[in-house]
Write a protein that holds these residues in place. Sequence first.
Motif, mmCIF file in Angstrom:
data_model
loop_
_atom_site.group_PDB
_atom_site.id
_atom_site.type_symbol
_atom_site.label_atom_id
_atom_site.label_comp_id
_atom_site.label_asym_id
_atom_site.label_seq_id
_atom_site.Cartn_x
_atom_site.Cartn_y
_atom_site.Cartn_z
ATOM 1 N N PRO A 272 0.714 -1.268 -0.108
ATOM 2 C CA PRO A 272 0.098 0.114 0.016
ATOM 3 C C PRO A 272 0.730 1.365 0.059
ATOM 4 C CG PRO A 272 -0.046 -1.139 2.274
ATOM 5 C CD PRO A 272 0.573 -1.875 1.233
ATOM 6 N N ASP A 273 2.080 1.023 0.366
ATOM 7 C CA ASP A 273 2.990 2.549 0.592
ATOM 8 C C ASP A 273 3.951 2.496 -0.506
ATOM 9 O OD1 ASP A 273 4.353 0.272 1.291
ATOM 10 O OD2 ASP A 273 5.331 1.124 2.694
ATOM 11 N N ARG B 233 7.045 -3.259 -3.875
ATOM 12 C CA ARG B 233 7.113 -2.770 -2.702
ATOM 13 C C ARG B 233 8.345 -2.183 -2.509
ATOM 14 N NH1 ARG B 233 10.742 -5.587 0.259
ATOM 15 N NH2 ARG B 233 11.679 -7.512 -0.242
#
Length: 814
Positions: A681-682, A725
């Motif tokens: 999510p980041d 990621r």
Amino acid sequence: MDIAASSSDSHSGFPGAIPARTRRSSLARWGASPGAGLSALILRAVMVIAVLFASLPLQASPLLAAEPSNSPPGLLTDVRLQLKWKHQFQFAGYYAAVTKGFFAKEGLNVQLVEGVPGLTPSERLFTGQADYAVDSTAILLLRQKGVKVVALAAIFQHSPNILLTRRDSGLTTPQSLAGKRIMFTDPTDPECRAMLANEGVYAKDYITVPHTWSIDPLINGTVDAMSAYITNEPYTMERRGVTPGIIVPNQYAVDFYGDCLTTSEEEIAQHPRRVEAFLRAVSEGWRYAMDHPEEMVDVILKNYPTQRTRDELLYEAAAMRDLIQPELVEVGHMNPARWQHIAQTYERLGLLAPGFSLEGWLYPELKQAQSDRERRQVRDMLTIGVAVFLAGCMVGGTLLVFNKRLSRMVRERTRALEQSRDFFLAVINAMKDPVFVKDASLRYILLNNACAELAGGKPEDFIGKTDEGLFPEDVALAYGNEDRAVLREGNAPVRQETITDARGAPHTLLTQKTRYTDSAGQEFIVGSLRDITEFKRMQDVVVQAEKMMSLGVLAAGMAHEINNPLGIIMQSSQNLQRRLFEGLTANKAAAAELGLDFEAMSAYMKRRGILESVEHIREACGRAGTIVRNMLEFSRKSEEDHSLCGLPAIVDNVLDMISNDYDLKKRYDFRKIKLEKSYAPDCTPVLCSPTKIGQVILNILLNAMQAMTSGGQSPEEPTLSIQVRPDGDRMRIALQDNGPGMDAEVRKRIFEPFFTTKDPGKGTGLGMFVSYNIITEMHGGQLLVDSSPGKGTTFTILLPMPSPGGHPEAGAEA
């Protein structure tokens, strides 16, 4: 013996002696009054000697009073206790002494070393691996061999050893085991063998089977009986649904001690106070453990890895109470007559020589004998001292001055040696390269922290050990042969080897060994290891970069040279197709002037495959043009403007293209490939060319799909795993398949131009080459590959994140 002796037994000084302060002030007065009369001096000396002489019978042990302190105040002395077996309630007293602080109260930091099958615990007292041990009465056999082992205390007043059978077999007496198969753990089962001999069943009358430390052979009928502990195996057998048959030796006039605490004569001689302190803490620990069994079970399950359940440990605790008998006998009590009976039983079994002497075997007797001997020595010395004291007074002043000077010199020299030792240890521990030293017996005597960390431990874990206890048999044999060659020849050639450290990471090392001989003539092996793992990796990177630079120049030149004839071929093949097969007015007019039927001529050429040949020429030129464009892209930096793009969006675009492409579906059937996506999510947008990054991802995915769906090594469920990621200051794209993987040779060449594993005509060998250039040259990133045969392949793309404030936020992501 009562091992919980009063505290006065272990404190220094005679109870009736003159206080130290008084003695010092008296000596000062003597030294400060040179005019005092000789008679007064003699009178004072005689009074002091008389007081000391009178106090001798009250002294608990001159041996204990003479021991120097080994640790600075407030620091704990490290002690190792070798246990007899794996962690269980059998050693609860020692766990209690550790967790309840009984050892710490005595100034000891005790490390409990777990036992293993086939171990003789007391042997480790003489290899530097333990200071104390828990062993069976079989330590008498070590004593017979001349090993100076001493019995300190007997924790179990009755041995837990039994013979275990199946109740339904009817084997419930010693006589019933004649001719049967019995599993023994020699030499720790003399109780059971003595019991059988007492009942007329001798070694020749039954079949001895080596012990497997499991009840399975008894349950499945491989053996008829086995030696076991009454505290453990009967309960385990009942839990397996089999009723145990128990034959107890002490019911047949064989009553041995069990779990004896032992140490060496050297430990008693050099550290008598420590021995007493250790025994006091052990006694207190066992009393606490037997009074709080449930609490100790919780301690074991929490702090000491064990294979036993809570119910098994509680059963063991209840069974041990009858063996230790804490309500009736002081913990650790030993009866010399009973030890003599045990020794005689060993003699009957042929394990001990007739007339074996127990002198020096029992700690209480040894302690008392030492105390008596030292008292006699002190009395004799004091008697002689009275006679020589007058003469000593004449030289006393001189000796006092000399003694002070000598003491000062000793303190200075000791301090210098300690500083030198500390400096040496600090230097080798500051070295990043592993360093070790072995003695002539090939045992490790010194390691720095780097060497111990490489092997996954601390330096003290390896001291006293050889390579046989640390490495596989073949590796240890090779190291041993090399070490012996170093001792003979002085050194060994520098050797490169690849090892895996305790965390599983591979390391390439340069190992050098040299012989060192000290001033006393003792020989040692000094070894140093240089970790060149990163150097080798950088060397490979430099070689690859040089290849890329050379090929870049070559590619630029080839691309420009090929473009000119390629354009002519393309133009000519296009003209052939238009003038031979297209019904243009000019074509028909030229054919009519020559008297030819244009339609018939075109039909003839098509039937003879000329049209197909022309199309093949155009297709081949198209492929060549693609190669030229790729080579030009490699030879120069991309002029395309980069923008901030989200990598998950780029990956999804590529996946949409693959799933909707007809040709790809036809060749690889993408729908049958399982797809696993994981986007953090980041995720942070990166500055890149979305088209070029998409091209790299596409090349990798196409290769992965082909590898998983072609050939005889295809997985049952082809799977593609894609992860995006953050990774520090970079973004990571991991593309993993479960295909057949690559061997080391293919993996090493995967990014070389024109290298391909595909069939001829199905690949140019430039896809991964160009992809590598796009990531490393155009985007300043890294393209890594991890693969091995049968374990699939993972490609990792690492792209740098933009620096804060370095670029405006993207208005739209790709």
